[in-house]
Design an enzyme around this catalytic site. Structure first.
Site, mmCIF file in Angstrom:
data_model
loop_
_atom_site.group_PDB
_atom_site.id
_atom_site.type_symbol
_atom_site.label_atom_id
_atom_site.label_comp_id
_atom_site.label_asym_id
_atom_site.label_seq_id
_atom_site.Cartn_x
_atom_site.Cartn_y
_atom_site.Cartn_z
ATOM 1 C CB ILE A 1 1.679 2.829 2.226
ATOM 2 C CG1 ILE A 1 2.448 1.552 1.815
ATOM 3 C CG2 ILE A 1 1.961 3.947 1.252
ATOM 4 C CD1 ILE A 1 2.041 1.033 0.429
ATOM 5 C CB SER A 2 6.029 1.853 6.029
ATOM 6 O OG SER A 2 5.285 1.975 7.213
ATOM 7 C CE LYS A 3 12.174 6.093 3.542
ATOM 8 N NZ LYS A 3 13.303 6.849 4.161
#
Length: 264
Positions: free
Chosen positions: A107-109
């Site tokens: 899950i991206s920043k």
């Protein structure tokens, strides 16, 4: 749940970036899951990770880092990120860091997600129309997009993540989100044209079918390999489709999982 078959797409000439060839093999038709058509459940306001104060703290930090689109900040404050990560990582859910979600994906920043959403909405004074998301992952960005767009088609090539996203999103009851299981490199022609396309994986070049499925006046935001001079690096690319053709802008360096074809 209904199923659709992806249509073939003609190549579009003249784009300044090197474009990969269109995949000619016909994949299994993507399965489409439409989430229940009910009003979103109210966000809990208890203590701990359910507290709106925890999300507000993250939003304030992102605003200090330069995210200024109020629509994006409001969406980030409404969607509970901790509901999209494994229980062992819940305490890190509101830190500006990427987290593993299984099957080699992340899950991206929040900082990267908010930056891409802000770029997608740039220049739009009203709610964005139909948007295609490449790479559903755990479903977090799809949930954010549901607050910013009239309709969201989100495609995932990994069955395990498609199922996880469906389970994660079900409690939110988002009527305007459609989850697809299929090859994201082919886009989803049946829902085209799209006012926006946003990708959570980076390849050597932008697939031509994404550009074909983008509406005139639409915008694509995606990571792309930086080129032979910077092997292994990626840059964020914005493509605007105008009546005169395609306009590409290369933004800052980013790091995403690689874009792959097929399903698994």
């Amino acid at each position: 749940m209904t199923s659709h078959r992806q249509a073939g797409v003609k190549a579009r000439p003249g784009f300044p970036a090197r474009l990969g060839p269109i995949q000619t093999a016909v994949p299994p038709p993507p399965a489409v899951s439409r989430l229940a058509s009910h009003r979103p459940a109210p966000a809990p306001t208890g203590l701990g990770m359910d507290s709106s104060a925890v999300r507000l703290s993250m939003v304030n930090k992102l605003a200090q880092q330069g995210i200024s689109d109020k629509r994006v900040l409001v969406a980030l404050g409404q969607v509970e990120r901790h509901r999209f990560v494994d229980s062992a990582l819940v305490n890190q859910a509101y830190e500006d860091t990427s987290l593993p979600i299984g099957l080699g994906q992340t899950i991206s920043k929040p900082g990267v997600v908010s930056r891409m959403l802000e770029l997608l909405l740039q220049g739009q004074t009203s709610r964005l129309g139909r948007v295609l998301e490449i790479g559903t992952g755990c479903g977090y960005q799809a949930a954010l997009l549901s607050h910013l767009c009239s309709e969201v088609y989100s495609i995932e090539r990994l069955r395990g993540l498609h199922d996880k996203a469906r389970d994660n999103l079900r409690p939110f009851r988002l009527a305007n989100v459609h989850l697809l299981f299929g090859d994201g490199m082919l886009g989803y022609a049946k829902g085209a044209p799209y006012a926006g396309i946003i990708a959570a994986a980076g390849g050597e070049a932008l697939p031509t079918c994404w550009l074909d499925q983008l509406a005139v006046g639409g915008r694509l935001v995606a990571p792309v390999a930086a080129g032979a001079q910077s092997p292994g690096r990626q840059a964020l690319v914005v493509v605007d489709k105008t009546p005169q053709g395609l306009r590409q802008t290369v933004m800052e360096a980013v790091h995403f999982v690689p874009l792959k074809s097929g399903i698994a």
